[in-house]
Design a protein around this motif. Sequence first.
Motif, PDB file in Angstrom:
ATOM      1  N   HIS A   1      34.898 -40.921 -83.144  1.00  0.00           N
ATOM      2  CA  HIS A   1      35.036 -40.571 -81.724  1.00  0.00           C
ATOM      3  C   HIS A   1      35.124 -39.053 -81.530  1.00  0.00           C
ATOM      4  CE1 HIS A   1      35.205 -44.509 -79.959  1.00  0.00           C
ATOM      5  NE2 HIS A   1      36.207 -44.900 -80.718  1.00  0.00           N
ATOM      6  N   LEU A   2      35.866 -38.364 -82.388  1.00  0.00           N
ATOM      7  CA  LEU A   2      36.014 -36.918 -82.262  1.00  0.00           C
ATOM      8  C   LEU A   2      34.691 -36.205 -82.533  1.00  0.00           C
ATOM      9  CD1 LEU A   2      39.428 -36.596 -84.119  1.00  0.00           C
ATOM     10  CD2 LEU A   2      39.047 -36.139 -81.688  1.00  0.00           C
ATOM     11  N   PHE A   3      33.986 -36.653 -83.563  1.00  0.00           N
ATOM     12  CA  PHE A   3      32.689 -36.087 -83.921  1.00  0.00           C
ATOM     13  C   PHE A   3      31.715 -36.222 -82.753  1.00  0.00           C
ATOM     14  CE2 PHE A   3      28.403 -36.972 -85.647  1.00  0.00           C
ATOM     15  CZ  PHE A   3      28.181 -35.846 -86.434  1.00  0.00           C
ATOM     16  N   TRP A   4      31.626 -37.429 -82.170  1.00  0.00           N
ATOM     17  CA  TRP A   4      30.668 -37.655 -81.103  1.00  0.00           C
ATOM     18  C   TRP A   4      31.117 -37.069 -79.770  1.00  0.00           C
ATOM     19  CZ3 TRP A   4      25.830 -38.419 -81.761  1.00  0.00           C
ATOM     20  CH2 TRP A   4      25.379 -38.986 -82.956  1.00  0.00           C
ATOM     21  N   MET A   5      32.391 -36.977 -79.546  1.00  0.00           N
ATOM     22  CA  MET A   5      32.876 -36.278 -78.352  1.00  0.00           C
ATOM     23  C   MET A   5      32.358 -34.845 -78.336  1.00  0.00           C
ATOM     24  SD  MET A   5      36.798 -35.240 -77.379  1.00  0.00           S
ATOM     25  CE  MET A   5      36.778 -33.856 -78.555  1.00  0.00           C
ATOM     26  N   ALA A   6      32.505 -34.164 -79.474  1.00  0.00           N
ATOM     27  CA  ALA A   6      32.048 -32.777 -79.570  1.00  0.00           C
ATOM     28  C   ALA A   6      30.535 -32.683 -79.509  1.00  0.00           C
ATOM     29  CB  ALA A   6      32.565 -32.161 -80.874  1.00  0.00           C
ATOM     30  N   ARG A   7      29.837 -33.604 -80.158  1.00  0.00           N
ATOM     31  CA  ARG A   7      28.365 -33.571 -80.144  1.00  0.00           C
ATOM     32  C   ARG A   7      27.826 -33.763 -78.736  1.00  0.00           C
ATOM     33  NH1 ARG A   7      24.556 -35.454 -85.067  1.00  0.00           N
ATOM     34  NH2 ARG A   7      23.158 -34.266 -83.715  1.00  0.00           N
TER      35      ARG A   7
ATOM     36  N   ARG B   1      34.458 -29.724 -84.934  1.00  0.00           N
ATOM     37  CA  ARG B   1      33.623 -28.557 -85.245  1.00  0.00           C
ATOM     38  C   ARG B   1      32.331 -28.969 -85.941  1.00  0.00           C
ATOM     39  NH1 ARG B   1      34.721 -23.911 -82.757  1.00  0.00           N
ATOM     40  NH2 ARG B   1      34.388 -22.572 -84.573  1.00  0.00           N
ATOM     41  N   ILE B   2      32.400 -29.950 -86.829  1.00  0.00           N
ATOM     42  CA  ILE B   2      31.184 -30.434 -87.487  1.00  0.00           C
ATOM     43  C   ILE B   2      30.212 -30.975 -86.449  1.00  0.00           C
ATOM     44  CG2 ILE B   2      30.243 -32.189 -89.051  1.00  0.00           C
ATOM     45  CD1 ILE B   2      32.903 -31.947 -90.652  1.00  0.00           C
ATOM     46  N   GLY B   3      30.723 -31.786 -85.520  1.00  0.00           N
ATOM     47  CA  GLY B   3      29.872 -32.338 -84.473  1.00  0.00           C
ATOM     48  C   GLY B   3      29.252 -31.264 -83.604  1.00  0.00           C
ATOM     49  N   THR B   4      30.049 -30.273 -83.233  1.00  0.00           N
ATOM     50  CA  THR B   4      29.569 -29.188 -82.380  1.00  0.00           C
ATOM     51  C   THR B   4      28.421 -28.423 -83.030  1.00  0.00           C
ATOM     52  OG1 THR B   4      31.686 -28.877 -81.248  1.00  0.00           O
ATOM     53  CG2 THR B   4      30.206 -26.973 -81.315  1.00  0.00           C
ATOM     54  N   PHE B   5      28.608 -28.008 -84.263  1.00  0.00           N
ATOM     55  CA  PHE B   5      27.628 -27.109 -84.882  1.00  0.00           C
ATOM     56  C   PHE B   5      26.416 -27.852 -85.442  1.00  0.00           C
ATOM     57  CE2 PHE B   5      31.376 -24.404 -84.692  1.00  0.00           C
ATOM     58  CZ  PHE B   5      30.814 -23.269 -84.140  1.00  0.00           C
ATOM     59  N   LEU B   6      26.576 -29.111 -85.785  1.00  0.00           N
ATOM     60  CA  LEU B   6      25.401 -29.893 -86.177  1.00  0.00           C
ATOM     61  C   LEU B   6      24.485 -30.078 -84.965  1.00  0.00           C
ATOM     62  CD1 LEU B   6      24.527 -31.274 -88.864  1.00  0.00           C
ATOM     63  CD2 LEU B   6      25.348 -33.417 -87.867  1.00  0.00           C
TER      64      LEU B   6
END
Length: 318
Positions: free
Chosen positions: A8-14, A163-168
């Motif tokens: 959820h955190l990864f996709w929220m940022a993405r 951060r991983i989601g954002t920068f990917l």
Amino acid sequence: MLSRTADHLFWMARYMERAENTARLLDVNYQTSLLPQSSEAALTGWRGLLSISELSGEYQAKYDGITARDVMTFMVSDPGNPSSIFNCLRAARENARAVRGALTTEVWETMNQTWLEFNRLLKSGALAKDPAELFEWVKFRSHLSRGVTLGTMLQDESFHFQRIGTFLERADNTARLLDVKFHARNTEYFGTGVGNEAKEVDFYHWSAVLRSVSAFEVYRKVYRNVIRPEKVAELLILRPDMPRSLLACVNEVVANLEAVANDHSDDTLRRAGRLRADLQFGRIDEIVATGLHAYLTQFLDRVSDLGYGISRDFLMPA
């Protein structure tokens, strides 16, 4: 951390980053469409935008022809388009709601308020009145969400997955922006002489591209000369100190992956490290000589593969 929470955190940022980058793509296309050019050239820009976003089929199923108004409506407010800004902001908010306990109050309130305010703007006709102003608003809310995350979140695994989601996502979208805009101006332009009128149009075209990634002033500071397409490509691909460059994004992905590494992630880390090394030691003249489109297409494939590896190693099974 539970893989469900990390997911959820990864996709929220993405999704928040995707909303911003969609606004940036639309903004640069809207600005360049106002330049002196034939109607066919303007349509080519909008067609290229749909193509690079992999949305041509979905668009053609709903609309008879390509117009600036229809493309912007489709990519901003269409609930049937999973990549529209409307759906990206909704998905970011829903992912945040699912892990409300892992976020600070400020992060949650920023996500929630962004979704509510965006709906109010759409109902007020903001897209039809001034598209550029709406795109700026979306970019501002994305900046705000990142700033609140940096300023209030504990820098633990929750932070790293965001951060991983954002920068990917940012790496993917910067590559797409470069690809569509170099195609629009024709890659054969590199190293060739053009007339004064063409040079003037090129200046405004590349200025709009640079402004779309907040890099116009950065370009002037780094290169101190006229805007040249190969230098634009170098800035947005290979400069580690340019926040939206491919290398800067991959550097962030690798650093945050290392912080959450587990027993299953060795291969994903290796792939990420190899991608960083290729960018770190790349040269723009070699990239141009082998073909910028082919290079960016391969980069997008590698980013997609990296995203799959991250999902497999850390997140919910696809």
